[in-house]
Design a protein around this motif. Sequence first.
Motif, PDB file in Angstrom:
ATOM      1  N   GLY A 190       1.708  -3.576 -11.367  1.00 49.20           N
ATOM      2  CA  GLY A 190       0.544  -4.128 -10.685  1.00 49.20           C
ATOM      3  C   GLY A 190      -0.701  -3.281 -10.855  1.00 49.20           C
ATOM      4  N   LYS A 191      -0.552  -2.001 -11.253  1.00 54.29           N
ATOM      5  CA  LYS A 191      -1.728  -1.160 -11.480  1.00 54.29           C
ATOM      6  C   LYS A 191      -2.561  -1.667 -12.644  1.00 54.29           C
ATOM      7  CE  LYS A 191       0.619   2.629 -11.939  1.00 54.29           C
ATOM      8  NZ  LYS A 191       0.970   4.065 -12.126  1.00 54.29           N
ATOM      9  N   TYR A 192      -1.952  -2.459 -13.525  1.00 55.86           N
ATOM     10  CA  TYR A 192      -2.686  -2.991 -14.669  1.00 55.86           C
ATOM     11  C   TYR A 192      -3.372  -4.317 -14.356  1.00 55.86           C
ATOM     12  CZ  TYR A 192      -0.031   0.441 -17.377  1.00 55.86           C
ATOM     13  OH  TYR A 192       0.506   1.597 -17.872  1.00 55.86           O
ATOM     14  N   VAL A 193      -3.118  -4.866 -13.159  1.00 55.57           N
ATOM     15  CA  VAL A 193      -3.653  -6.177 -12.812  1.00 55.57           C
ATOM     16  C   VAL A 193      -4.972  -5.983 -12.083  1.00 55.57           C
ATOM     17  CG1 VAL A 193      -3.237  -8.333 -11.602  1.00 55.57           C
ATOM     18  CG2 VAL A 193      -1.332  -7.110 -12.669  1.00 55.57           C
ATOM     19  N   ASN A 194      -6.049  -6.527 -12.665  1.00 57.65           N
ATOM     20  CA  ASN A 194      -7.372  -6.395 -12.062  1.00 57.65           C
ATOM     21  C   ASN A 194      -7.610  -7.461 -11.004  1.00 57.65           C
ATOM     22  OD1 ASN A 194     -10.496  -7.476 -12.447  1.00 57.65           O
ATOM     23  ND2 ASN A 194     -10.325  -5.259 -12.210  1.00 57.65           N
ATOM     24  N   LYS A 195      -7.275  -8.697 -11.332  1.00 57.56           N
ATOM     25  CA  LYS A 195      -7.469  -9.789 -10.393  1.00 57.56           C
ATOM     26  C   LYS A 195      -6.418 -10.863 -10.623  1.00 57.56           C
ATOM     27  CE  LYS A 195     -12.484  -9.624  -9.511  1.00 57.56           C
ATOM     28  NZ  LYS A 195     -13.759 -10.376  -9.608  1.00 57.56           N
ATOM     29  N   ILE A 196      -6.043 -11.500  -9.527  1.00 54.54           N
ATOM     30  CA  ILE A 196      -5.273 -12.735  -9.603  1.00 54.54           C
ATOM     31  C   ILE A 196      -6.040 -13.737  -8.760  1.00 54.54           C
ATOM     32  CG2 ILE A 196      -3.066 -13.866  -9.211  1.00 54.54           C
ATOM     33  CD1 ILE A 196      -1.725 -11.173  -9.257  1.00 54.54           C
ATOM     34  N   ARG A 197      -6.607 -14.750  -9.415  1.00 52.67           N
ATOM     35  CA  ARG A 197      -7.471 -15.689  -8.707  1.00 52.67           C
ATOM     36  C   ARG A 197      -6.964 -17.112  -8.888  1.00 52.67           C
ATOM     37  NH1 ARG A 197     -12.100 -13.039  -7.026  1.00 52.67           N
ATOM     38  NH2 ARG A 197     -12.883 -15.038  -6.297  1.00 52.67           N
ATOM     39  N   ARG A 198      -7.131 -17.880  -7.835  1.00 53.15           N
ATOM     40  CA  ARG A 198      -6.837 -19.313  -7.898  1.00 53.15           C
ATOM     41  C   ARG A 198      -8.166 -20.046  -8.027  1.00 53.15           C
ATOM     42  NH1 ARG A 198      -3.887 -19.746  -3.785  1.00 53.15           N
ATOM     43  NH2 ARG A 198      -1.847 -20.231  -4.675  1.00 53.15           N
ATOM     44  N   ILE A 256      -5.720 -14.017  -4.760  1.00 54.15           N
ATOM     45  CA  ILE A 256      -4.324 -14.092  -4.342  1.00 54.15           C
ATOM     46  C   ILE A 256      -3.896 -12.681  -3.957  1.00 54.15           C
ATOM     47  CG2 ILE A 256      -1.958 -14.496  -5.079  1.00 54.15           C
ATOM     48  CD1 ILE A 256      -2.935 -16.753  -6.791  1.00 54.15           C
ATOM     49  N   ILE A 257      -3.548 -12.481  -2.709  1.00 55.52           N
ATOM     50  CA  ILE A 257      -3.152 -11.157  -2.243  1.00 55.52           C
ATOM     51  C   ILE A 257      -1.723 -10.880  -2.705  1.00 55.52           C
ATOM     52  CG2 ILE A 257      -2.698  -9.740  -0.224  1.00 55.52           C
ATOM     53  CD1 ILE A 257      -4.932 -11.122   1.195  1.00 55.52           C
ATOM     54  N   TYR A 258      -1.526  -9.741  -3.328  1.00 62.57           N
ATOM     55  CA  TYR A 258      -0.252  -9.394  -3.970  1.00 62.57           C
ATOM     56  C   TYR A 258       0.047  -7.957  -3.600  1.00 62.57           C
ATOM     57  CZ  TYR A 258       3.171 -10.300  -7.675  1.00 62.57           C
ATOM     58  OH  TYR A 258       4.311 -10.532  -8.385  1.00 62.57           O
ATOM     59  N   LEU A 259       0.841  -7.745  -2.543  1.00 60.02           N
ATOM     60  CA  LEU A 259       1.056  -6.405  -2.009  1.00 60.02           C
ATOM     61  C   LEU A 259       2.002  -5.593  -2.878  1.00 60.02           C
ATOM     62  CD1 LEU A 259       1.357  -7.074   1.812  1.00 60.02           C
ATOM     63  CD2 LEU A 259      -0.590  -6.147   0.581  1.00 60.02           C
ATOM     64  N   SER A 260       1.786  -4.267  -2.863  1.00 57.12           N
ATOM     65  CA  SER A 260       2.633  -3.342  -3.615  1.00 57.12           C
ATOM     66  C   SER A 260       3.426  -2.490  -2.642  1.00 57.12           C
ATOM     67  CB  SER A 260       1.760  -2.438  -4.503  1.00 57.12           C
ATOM     68  OG  SER A 260       2.507  -1.362  -4.992  1.00 57.12           O
ATOM     69  N   PRO A 261       4.782  -2.550  -2.708  1.00 63.01           N
ATOM     70  CA  PRO A 261       5.592  -1.730  -1.786  1.00 63.01           C
ATOM     71  C   PRO A 261       5.724  -0.286  -2.243  1.00 63.01           C
ATOM     72  CG  PRO A 261       7.017  -3.034  -3.175  1.00 63.01           C
ATOM     73  CD  PRO A 261       5.599  -3.404  -3.538  1.00 63.01           C
ATOM     74  N   SER A 262       4.622   0.392  -2.359  1.00 68.04           N
ATOM     75  CA  SER A 262       4.643   1.795  -2.755  1.00 68.04           C
ATOM     76  C   SER A 262       4.454   2.648  -1.503  1.00 68.04           C
ATOM     77  CB  SER A 262       3.542   2.065  -3.785  1.00 68.04           C
ATOM     78  OG  SER A 262       2.276   1.811  -3.217  1.00 68.04           O
ATOM     79  N   THR A 263       4.233   3.942  -1.700  1.00 72.58           N
ATOM     80  CA  THR A 263       4.051   4.819  -0.549  1.00 72.58           C
ATOM     81  C   THR A 263       2.770   4.484   0.195  1.00 72.58           C
ATOM     82  OG1 THR A 263       3.002   6.418  -2.032  1.00 72.58           O
ATOM     83  CG2 THR A 263       5.360   6.668  -1.604  1.00 72.58           C
ATOM     84  N   GLN A 264       1.812   3.864  -0.483  1.00 68.05           N
ATOM     85  CA  GLN A 264       0.591   3.414   0.150  1.00 68.05           C
ATOM     86  C   GLN A 264       0.497   1.901   0.023  1.00 68.05           C
ATOM     87  OE1 GLN A 264      -2.565   5.463  -1.830  1.00 68.05           O
ATOM     88  NE2 GLN A 264      -2.173   7.399  -0.822  1.00 68.05           N
ATOM     89  N   VAL A 265      -0.198   1.294   0.986  1.00 70.05           N
ATOM     90  CA  VAL A 265      -0.372  -0.152   0.914  1.00 70.05           C
ATOM     91  C   VAL A 265      -1.467  -0.449  -0.100  1.00 70.05           C
ATOM     92  CG1 VAL A 265      -0.981  -2.213   2.183  1.00 70.05           C
ATOM     93  CG2 VAL A 265       0.382  -0.450   3.281  1.00 70.05           C
ATOM     94  N   ILE A 266      -1.081  -1.054  -1.210  1.00 73.85           N
ATOM     95  CA  ILE A 266      -2.022  -1.351  -2.287  1.00 73.85           C
ATOM     96  C   ILE A 266      -1.968  -2.841  -2.559  1.00 73.85           C
ATOM     97  CG2 ILE A 266      -2.647  -0.904  -4.688  1.00 73.85           C
ATOM     98  CD1 ILE A 266      -1.156   1.735  -4.479  1.00 73.85           C
TER      99      ILE A 266
END
Length: 614
Positions: free
Chosen positions: A406-414, A525-535
């Motif tokens: 997901g670090k490579y994803v700039n935007k996900i838009r509908r 489109i909100i796409y959460l990352s389950p890492s140590t920080q909420v990204i």
Amino acid sequence: MAVIVNIPNAHDDNSQWNASGGYWDINVRTNDGYLFVGDIKAVYNNTSGYPKSVVLEQNGAKVWAYGELSDTDADTEITITGNTRSENDLEVINNIPNTTATGTKGSGYYDASIQVTANEGYKITAAQVEFTDSYGYPDTKDLTISPDGKTASWEYDDANTGKSFTLTGTTASEGTPELTVTNEIADTTEKHTYEGQTATFTVNGSYPRYRFKQPTVNYTGTDGQPKTIQMEVEVLESGSIATATVTDIDPTKPVTITGQYLYAIMIEPSLSNCYADPELPEHLFEGDTLSVVLKANPNTAFDDTDEMKIPVFSYQDEKGYYQNKPLTVSEDKQTATGQILLGDYRSMGVVAEAYPVTVVGQQYGAINVYLVTLDELAEFSGKRFFKETGTDPSTGAPIYENIDLGKYVNKIRRVYTNIGASSTDVIRCGNYNTGVSCHQPAQDKITLDFGTAVVPAHNEDNTDYESEIQIFLPFAGFVNLNNAYAGKTIALQYVINVVTGNGIALLSCNGVVFQVEETEPSSEIIYLSPSTQVITVGGDDWNEMLYYGLEPYIYCKWYESASNGRNNDRQTGILGDFRGFNVFDDVTPIHTVEMLAEEQEMIYTALSDGVYIE
């Protein structure tokens, strides 16, 4: 619940739920004069709902089976399965096909007798028993077969009757000649049946990475001529099986099964935006030649300049080293071909990727733009995280650590309109190919034509130019429109950038754009990352303007004109001071000392007919 004993000549012996310990205490005993035979099992569904089968322990006398089931609760239903035999019966394991067998103890502890009976239509051709003698040593004896082959028997006075007795042997179908079959395929086992004029041959190989190569049944037909038939191969989870059925066999002649059971080199394709024509084989063998013809999908092409993108054979050679051999790309870059002679390789891969000819997003820099569905987005989420910690110095294979693509994803838009697709593609994040198939958008911007509309001119006079006119634009809201366009036909178009999700609204009249408004007809489109920080991937800026509506319209506030197009204001003044259209009453007589009566009448007539005084 309950403990159900599903074993003949056995019963439950006070099995109960231990509340303090949290387990079922199972106790099962045989009836008097009987012993347990083989495993005694407790079958139930555990507290997680999964079926379980647990082998219970037995005491030395084989009359008591017991155990503690800790993954249960008080409501668990437990079924006890197994078998018993009489104390006077021997424990007989019968491996002679098409027969039944019984064994009994004699008057002395070491006296044993066994009787074998052939099933209907069969006769016994050989029979042996393996047992433990009175000194504890293994021994083997032949059974005595009756002249008609229907029974076989054995009696002995030096056998340990407390141990098991194993029977082996062969049978033959009565009235049917026995086939003589020679299996020449190494590392396999063969079985066959013969009924009437039909013979069925089965060859089984148990090595998981091995495959049959040209297994063939060679036999003599009923016409006396030698014949061959290729066996059908089925690959199992562990091993393979080859079968063949022959309906015209001469049973008096020998049968030979030929072929090979070899280590198979599995062909492992990794193809993106392309396909093999013809299809690649599942496997080949050492010494075979793999020929490949790959074709690019429409609107894509192979790359023959970048070494990292050229299609290749990728394999692990005899020494375990990873090797690559490039394929040949055609001039039009639509085809990649190659051949390779297989050695003693551990693996053989065909790695190729075709790239879209026209890529939306190139003019914006080093970015990729993909047209994805919700299913494809869900598939990407399943491959989003993996581990790579380095490279194995001996093999060059990657070692993984936790990586978030997901670090490579700039935007996900509908974007709220249909977007045309051009070529197929795969989602790439940096240098990593996720293998998730998707499409490229056909172009970087699209134009939506909302058509034309006439701006209301309610009064059709000068008061219309004092109206307040607004137009509702989807994703922009209400914007003011110059009232000079009252009564005129205007057109509306949206131009949307599919890369950014932003756009502009163009208002025009007679083909000339007179007003431009910025708009954002898309949402994140909100796409959460389950890492140590909420990204979040892309962002969390939602565009609620969608809820305002998607249909543009004109809003107009106008003023009603006076009756007959005249206002009703009354005022007194000098005639020459008025401008516009006016109606006068109680006009003071117009005259001067020098004015003739005819001149006065002409003025009155002109005023009555209506004149503008400037």
